[in-house]
Design an enzyme around this catalytic site. Structure first.
Site, PDB file in Angstrom:
ATOM      1  N   GLN A   5      30.459   3.679 -20.140  1.00 58.68           N
ATOM      2  CA  GLN A   5      30.536   4.772 -19.159  1.00 58.68           C
ATOM      3  C   GLN A   5      31.901   5.461 -19.157  1.00 58.68           C
ATOM      4  O   GLN A   5      32.117   6.378 -18.361  1.00 58.68           O
ATOM      5  CB  GLN A   5      30.256   4.233 -17.748  1.00 58.68           C
ATOM      6  CG  GLN A   5      28.872   3.654 -17.576  1.00 58.68           C
ATOM      7  CD  GLN A   5      27.767   4.700 -17.668  1.00 58.68           C
ATOM      8  OE1 GLN A   5      28.009   5.901 -17.521  1.00 58.68           O
ATOM      9  NE2 GLN A   5      26.552   4.264 -17.928  1.00 58.68           N
TER      10      GLN A   5
ATOM     11  N   CYS B  49      20.670  -2.157 -13.718  1.00 58.15           N
ATOM     12  CA  CYS B  49      21.079  -3.305 -14.546  1.00 58.15           C
ATOM     13  C   CYS B  49      22.365  -3.932 -14.024  1.00 58.15           C
ATOM     14  O   CYS B  49      23.226  -4.356 -14.808  1.00 58.15           O
ATOM     15  CB  CYS B  49      21.238  -2.917 -16.014  1.00 58.15           C
ATOM     16  SG  CYS B  49      19.698  -2.402 -16.756  1.00 58.15           S
TER      17      CYS B  49
HETATM   18  N1  PMP Z   1      27.364  -1.177 -20.118  1.00 60.27           N
HETATM   19  C1  PMP Z   1      27.304  -0.181 -19.240  1.00 60.27           C
HETATM   20  C2  PMP Z   1      28.402  -0.021 -18.238  1.00 60.27           C
HETATM   21  C3  PMP Z   1      26.211   0.679 -19.261  1.00 60.27           C
HETATM   22  O1  PMP Z   1      26.144   1.672 -18.382  1.00 60.27           O
HETATM   23  C4  PMP Z   1      25.192   0.494 -20.217  1.00 60.27           C
HETATM   24  C5  PMP Z   1      23.969   1.375 -20.263  1.00 60.27           C
HETATM   25  N2  PMP Z   1      23.407   1.651 -19.025  1.00 60.27           N
HETATM   26  C6  PMP Z   1      25.323  -0.551 -21.125  1.00 60.27           C
HETATM   27  C7  PMP Z   1      26.431  -1.369 -21.051  1.00 60.27           C
HETATM   28  C8  PMP Z   1      24.292  -0.829 -22.176  1.00 60.27           C
HETATM   29  O2  PMP Z   1      24.289   0.215 -23.081  1.00 60.27           O
HETATM   30  P1  PMP Z   1      23.140   0.310 -24.196  1.00 60.27           P
HETATM   31  O3  PMP Z   1      21.848   0.149 -23.450  1.00 60.27           O
HETATM   32  O4  PMP Z   1      23.323   1.673 -24.766  1.00 60.27           O
HETATM   33  O5  PMP Z   1      23.388  -0.779 -25.174  1.00 60.27           O
END
Ligand code: PMP
Length: 419
Positions: A215, A377
């Site tokens: 982010q 998440c």
């Molecule tokens: N870390 C953060 C802070 C995130 O916002 C995200 C995606 N929402 C992720 C990790 C995971 O990223 P990705 O799904 O693209 O692997």
């Protein structure tokens, strides 16, 4: 009238949001008969035409497997693929392009560190510090390995405003700490963490720091050398690029000393049934199999687009959008913002008394507004704040102040409907 913000540090064209919106064909579409207002950028950002074009160009002109090829198409594909590695090196201010490893995204980059460095270095009695603000992708991989190896995961708490409790962080660090794994910017609350200071403190104890920059990379300058990051991860699809590609940066000596975590083609020097296998040098040691070639090339285009606008200007513009939205929602009766740290990126997370977040998300979609609702998440963080879901609006370079006004108007209507 376009809104203009002049980027202070570089001489570039003024920030013209109406012009740069034209680079994104999707922004012209309607949803339920209303103009799309896309405020789910923390989940994934939209893609400019120049990035979309990479796919048809690649598959219609130079589709070929990279490296080791002796024909023109393979050479062209390899040059374009490796060109992105150099662009990422510049983007992160890495010392050397070999420190840039392509992965499927932030999640895979973190898993790489856990499975390669973690398996090699962690033992029972060791501690890994993560924070309450982490995305599941920086929690679960550590839990999986801890269940096997028996090291301890300790959690840096947050203050009531969603900032990390730095006094508690200092107190948690000890000779047992082997690694600190934190996000640079929280996806759930937008908190910007003082990663440079955190790195310096971790290093005082001989611990490494892994920074999840998913982010941060889309919104601010990332300088891995200034931060003194040992590992830094980000995803292509949040920085105006495609899904399926991301990056792990690591310090050269660390990467060189780490074992491969996946075996296969591309990552070997020689393979023999008798003499065993020797591995390629970095970065290829960590890139087993045919990678997402078009996606990597497209990520390079996305970073070119970001560079053409200016990351500082993008961050400044999103800051304006955030301030405007924060002020406006603060007037809504019964609305509570989660995450009010002084240092924030363009993320506005909130709950509304008497209205379930999911209902708000579904109804506001009917008015053309895309926000995210749920746990983002980050279930431990939300549970800590006593909620199981929030509504989250998150901003990108192409959002406008008028869109924020429409969002607030739609939110007020929806709240009126559900209460
Ligand atoms: N870390 C953060 C802070 C995130 O916002 C995200 C995606 N929402 C992720 C990790 C995971 O990223 P990705 O799904 O693209 O692997």
């Amino acid at each position: 009238m376009p809104h203009t913000v002049t980027e202070p540090t570089r001489v570039k064209a003024p920030f013209d949001v109406m012009r740069l919106r034209q680079d994104f064909p999707i922004l012209a579409r309607e949803v339920h008969g209303k103009p799309l207002i896309y405020l789910d950028n923390a989940a994934t950002s939209q893609t400019p035409q120049s990035v979309i074009d990479v796919f048809s160009d690649y598959y219609s002109r130079y589709n070929a497997n990279i490296h080791r090829g002796l024909h023109t198409l393979a050479d062209e594909a390899t040059a374009a693929f490796e060109g992105t590695r150099h662009r990422v090196k510049e983007f992160l201010n890495a010392e050397d392009a070999r420190q840039v490893i392509f992965t499927r995204g932030t999640t895979e980059a973190i898993n790489l560190v856990v499975q390669s460095w973690g398996r090699q270095h962690l033992a029972s009695g060791d501690e890994v510090l993560i924070s309450m603000l982490e995305h599941h992708s920086n929690i679960v991989p550590w839990q999986l390995l801890a269940a096997e190896i028996g090291f301890t995961i300790k959690v840096i708490p947050v203050e009531a405003n969603g900032a990390l409790d730095m006094a508690a962080y200092r107190a948690l660090l000890s000779e047992r700490t082997q690694l600190v794994a934190v996000n640079h910017v929280s996806n759930a609350f937008g908190t910007i963490n003082p990663v440079q200071e955190m790195a310096a403190l971790a290093h005082q104890y001989g611990a490494l720091i892994l920074i999840d920059g998913a982010q941060a990379a889309p919104h601010q300058v990332v300088d891995v050398q200034a931060i003194d990051a040992d590992f830094y991860a980000f995803s292509g699809h949040k920085v105006y690029g495609p899904t399926g590609v991301g990056v792990l940066y690591g310090k050269q000596a660390l990467l060189e000393a780490m074992p491969p975590w996946q075996g296969g083609g591309e990552m070997i020097q020689s393979v023999s049934f008798d003499a065993g296998t020797t591995f390629a040098a970095i970065p290829h040691k960590f890139e087993a199999g045919t990678p997402a070639i078009a996606e990597v090339i497209a990520l390079g285009k996305a970073l070119e687009w970001v560079e053409s606008v200016g990351i500082t200007a993008i961050g400044a513009w999103e800051g304006r959008l955030l301030d405007h939205a924060t002020q406006a929602v603060s007037c809504i009766d019964g609305l509570r913002i989660l995450g009010t740290a002084p240092q924030k990126a363009g993320v506005l997370s909130f709950v509304v008394d008497g209205a379930h977040s999911q209902d708000i998300g579904l109804l506001i979609d009917q008015l053309g507004v895309a926000i995210r609702t749920g746990h983002h998440c980050a279930q431990p963080l939300l549970a800590h704040f006593g909620v199981d879901a929030t509504c989250r609006a998150s901003f990108a370079a192409y959002n406008t102040l008028e869109e924020v006004d429409h969002f607030i108007e739609a939110l007020n209507r929806v709240i009126g409907m559900v209460r």
